[in-house]
Design an enzyme around this catalytic site. Structure first.
Site, PDB file in Angstrom:
ATOM      1  N   PHE A 133      39.088  40.007  41.111  1.00 22.34           N
ATOM      2  CA  PHE A 133      37.630  39.863  41.115  1.00 22.34           C
ATOM      3  C   PHE A 133      37.250  39.105  42.400  1.00 22.34           C
ATOM      4  O   PHE A 133      36.619  38.058  42.383  1.00 22.34           O
ATOM      5  CB  PHE A 133      37.117  39.124  39.876  1.00 22.34           C
ATOM      6  CG  PHE A 133      37.553  39.745  38.567  1.00 22.34           C
ATOM      7  CD1 PHE A 133      36.898  40.860  38.065  1.00 22.34           C
ATOM      8  CD2 PHE A 133      38.640  39.224  37.861  1.00 22.34           C
ATOM      9  CE1 PHE A 133      37.304  41.442  36.864  1.00 22.34           C
ATOM     10  CE2 PHE A 133      39.048  39.803  36.665  1.00 22.34           C
ATOM     11  CZ  PHE A 133      38.389  40.917  36.160  1.00 22.34           C
TER      12      PHE A 133
ATOM     13  N   ASP B 131      38.799  35.490  38.584  1.00 22.36           N
ATOM     14  CA  ASP B 131      37.417  34.983  38.597  1.00 22.36           C
ATOM     15  C   ASP B 131      36.461  36.098  38.154  1.00 22.36           C
ATOM     16  O   ASP B 131      35.671  36.603  38.955  1.00 22.36           O
ATOM     17  CB  ASP B 131      37.061  34.488  40.011  1.00 22.36           C
ATOM     18  CG  ASP B 131      35.680  33.854  40.066  1.00 22.36           C
ATOM     19  OD1 ASP B 131      35.166  33.428  39.014  1.00 22.36           O
ATOM     20  OD2 ASP B 131      35.099  33.784  41.174  1.00 22.36           O
TER      21      ASP B 131
ATOM     22  N   CYS C  30      32.694  32.062  33.848  1.00 23.67           N
ATOM     23  CA  CYS C  30      31.332  31.621  34.173  1.00 23.67           C
ATOM     24  C   CYS C  30      30.387  31.929  33.019  1.00 23.67           C
ATOM     25  O   CYS C  30      29.170  31.954  33.200  1.00 23.67           O
ATOM     26  CB  CYS C  30      30.853  32.252  35.475  1.00 23.67           C
ATOM     27  SG  CYS C  30      30.831  34.041  35.435  1.00 23.67           S
TER      28      CYS C  30
ATOM     29  N   ASP D 158      38.859  44.281  43.462  1.00 21.51           N
ATOM     30  CA  ASP D 158      37.480  44.239  42.962  1.00 21.51           C
ATOM     31  C   ASP D 158      37.029  45.677  42.727  1.00 21.51           C
ATOM     32  O   ASP D 158      37.454  46.594  43.436  1.00 21.51           O
ATOM     33  CB  ASP D 158      36.551  43.558  43.974  1.00 21.51           C
ATOM     34  CG  ASP D 158      35.257  43.064  43.332  1.00 21.51           C
ATOM     35  OD1 ASP D 158      35.134  41.855  43.086  1.00 21.51           O
ATOM     36  OD2 ASP D 158      34.375  43.908  43.054  1.00 21.51           O
ATOM     37  N   SER D 159      36.138  45.855  41.751  1.00 19.58           N
ATOM     38  CA  SER D 159      35.681  47.223  41.476  1.00 19.58           C
ATOM     39  C   SER D 159      34.620  47.681  42.479  1.00 19.58           C
ATOM     40  O   SER D 159      34.298  48.860  42.530  1.00 19.58           O
ATOM     41  CB  SER D 159      35.121  47.310  40.045  1.00 19.58           C
ATOM     42  OG  SER D 159      34.097  46.353  39.891  1.00 19.58           O
TER      43      SER D 159
HETATM   44  N1  SAH Z   1      35.671  35.299  43.239  1.00 17.33           N
HETATM   45  C1  SAH Z   1      34.450  35.756  43.852  1.00 17.33           C
HETATM   46  C2  SAH Z   1      33.349  35.995  42.857  1.00 17.33           C
HETATM   47  C3  SAH Z   1      33.676  36.982  41.765  1.00 17.33           C
HETATM   48  S1  SAH Z   1      32.285  37.611  40.968  1.00 17.33           S
HETATM   49  C4  SAH Z   1      34.013  34.752  44.919  1.00 17.33           C
HETATM   50  O1  SAH Z   1      34.451  33.596  44.893  1.00 17.33           O
HETATM   51  O2  SAH Z   1      33.209  35.120  45.765  1.00 17.33           O
HETATM   52  C5  SAH Z   1      32.947  38.847  39.971  1.00 17.33           C
HETATM   53  C6  SAH Z   1      33.402  40.089  40.704  1.00 17.33           C
HETATM   54  O3  SAH Z   1      34.010  40.947  39.745  1.00 17.33           O
HETATM   55  C7  SAH Z   1      32.317  40.917  41.358  1.00 17.33           C
HETATM   56  O4  SAH Z   1      32.605  41.053  42.716  1.00 17.33           O
HETATM   57  C8  SAH Z   1      32.385  42.291  40.672  1.00 17.33           C
HETATM   58  O5  SAH Z   1      32.237  43.379  41.587  1.00 17.33           O
HETATM   59  C9  SAH Z   1      33.773  42.273  40.127  1.00 17.33           C
HETATM   60  N2  SAH Z   1      34.036  43.096  38.924  1.00 17.33           N
HETATM   61  C10 SAH Z   1      33.277  43.227  37.828  1.00 17.33           C
HETATM   62  N3  SAH Z   1      33.915  43.976  36.900  1.00 17.33           N
HETATM   63  C11 SAH Z   1      35.108  44.319  37.440  1.00 17.33           C
HETATM   64  C12 SAH Z   1      36.226  45.067  36.964  1.00 17.33           C
HETATM   65  N4  SAH Z   1      36.251  45.602  35.747  1.00 17.33           N
HETATM   66  N5  SAH Z   1      37.291  45.201  37.777  1.00 17.33           N
HETATM   67  C13 SAH Z   1      37.283  44.652  39.018  1.00 17.33           C
HETATM   68  N6  SAH Z   1      36.266  43.925  39.500  1.00 17.33           N
HETATM   69  C14 SAH Z   1      35.192  43.760  38.728  1.00 17.33           C
END
Ligand code: SAH
Length: 408
Positions: free
Chosen positions: A240, A312, A352, A262-263
């Site tokens: 993430f 995260d 979060c 990340d997705s």
């Molecule tokens: N760690 C990052 C913030 C993460 S926010 C930082 O410090 O900047 C959560 C992230 O999860 C987002 O970028 C979103 O695109 C991603 N996300 C949401 N669902 C997801 C999934 N099923 N698989 C992968 N990424 C995902």
């Protein structure tokens, strides 16, 4: 009876919201939200957006706020001081107060990106203002805040000297308040080039009008630099990753390999641009645009392991009804995440979801550890950065929690 024509000005006599008997506890405890169910009657005929007084069933004055009879949170409480008037001057003072707090916060010295206003925690329900190197993204999500827009913008211009203020509303929250969403330029000129912020001596691009949340996860600032101390020589699985911030701190601190998952392909493109800004390091960065749950399982099946795994994820629970489902998702994610940590390595895991408190989160991680058959020691605890302060009378403002764990 009082009625005001200008929504943000407080008339001489205010309408009064009378609480049901026994429903005064949260107002006395200075909780900023008054739910419709606690109201016995409304004396006067306030329009939504008007300032109202709140009293007990026995006429004892308790607080003052702004009413929205269309919302479940019927009154946004703003002051518990009877001689305090809620008008444009009030809103401006609150904005000044919150900006000044950030200006003298020693933890924010090494950055030009910070949350200037954090809603209820700053006594400004429904107002979020994030400053990215002078480009401010404003989110207004209560009727009270929307009606005070002009005063809020004027105050920000006075005390934060921005180049630009852009409004981006939070559609879901606006629906709860039955207000129209709005976005657009409120002040200054939009950036013609991508905005670059500095945090911890590192540069990051922020897509002010389009990024997630308001553009960058400022709440993780302190946690990024704390985790970076463990990263020398490490392989890091940054799950993430969004725009790669944890991985960039890691690379700058000597990590040898970072895999960002990340997705969102857009987020990963931005991560690549951020890595380019960092310049040459001995770290190899990879970007994998896919669903993290499936990706982690595939890595586990392939027997991959890393020195450090960062999890995260986005918010899994938005309300108490979603806690059970979210708990299962966190457990599942962490069980697989733990399997991907080398013996003696680290897992940095976050939630979060405000409704999942830190005690519950720790229990969830405990269950995940049992199922993963790993021994897990907590070595550090993470929370949200100081520009997202927790207001004691509003415990809901504590939403980000994380554990840094040594995994055997
Ligand atoms: N760690 C990052 C913030 C993460 S926010 C930082 O410090 O900047 C959560 C992230 O999860 C987002 O970028 C979103 O695109 C991603 N996300 C949401 N669902 C997801 C999934 N099923 N698989 C992968 N990424 C995902």
């Amino acid at each position: 009876m009082a009625d005001s024509d200008t929504d943000s000005a407080q008339p001489m006599t205010l309408s009064r919201v009378v609480l049901k008997s026994g429903r005064d506890k949260s107002v006395r405890g200075r909780h900023p939200r008054l739910f419709a169910g606690a109201i016995k009657e409304i004396v006067g005929r306030p329009k939504d957006g008007n300032v109202v007084d709140v009293s007990t069933n026995n006429d004892e004055w308790l607080a003052r706020g702004i009413i929205n009879q269309q919302a479940q949170i019927a009154v946004r409480l703003l002051t518990w001081q009877q001689d305090e008037t809620v008008d444009d001057v009030f809103w401006k003072q609150r904005v000044h107060r919150s900006v000044e707090l950030r200006q003298c916060d020693p933890l924010l010295r090494a950055t030009n990106a910070r949350r200037l206003i954090f809603g209820e925690s700053d006594g400004l329900p429904g107002v979020i203002a994030d400053d990215y190197a002078g480009y401010i993204v404003l989110q207004l999500s209560t009727l009270a805040a929307v009606n005070a827009r002009a005063a809020i913008v004027a105050a920000l211009v006075e005390c934060a000297s921005p180049r630009f203020i852009f409004e981006r509303s939070d559609e879901e929250r606006m629906r709860y308040e039955h207000i129209k969403e709005s976005s657009g330029v409120l002040y200054g000129e939009a950036p013609t080039e991508p905005v670059v912020i500095i945090e911890g001596g590192l540069s990051f691009l922020v897509d002010v009008p389009h990024g997630q949340k308001t553009g960058f996860y400022l709440d993780q600032r302190e946690n990024r630099s704390r985790l970076a101390r463990y990263c020398a020589g490490a392989s890091v699985l940054n799950v993430f990753s969004y725009t790669g911030s944890f991985g960039i701190y890691a690379a700058a601190s000597g990590a040898l390999r970072v895999v960002n998952v990340d997705s969102s392909p857009d987020a990963l493109r931005a991560a690549q641009a951020n890595v380019a800004l960092l310049g040459a390091t001995s770290c190899e960065q990879q970007y994998v645009a896919t669903d993290a749950f499936a990706d982690l399982r595939a890595r586990r099946a392939a027997g991959e392991q890393y020195d450090i795994v960062v999890l995260d994820p986005p918010k899994f629970a938005h309300n108490p009804e979603q806690i059970d489902r979210a708990a299962r998702a966190y457990k599942d994610l962490n069980r697989v995440g733990l399997a991907l940590v080398k013996p003696g390595g680290l897992l940095a895991t976050f939630s979060c979801s405000g409704v999942v408190d830190s005690a519950l989160f720790q229990k969830i991680l405990f269950s995940a550890a049992i199922e993963a058959q790993r021994d897990v020691q907590v070595v550090e605890r993470f929370t949200q950065a100081s520009d997202h302060p927790v207001l004691l009378s509003y415990p809901e403002s504590e939403y980000l929690k994380g554990l840094l764990c040594r995994v055997r």
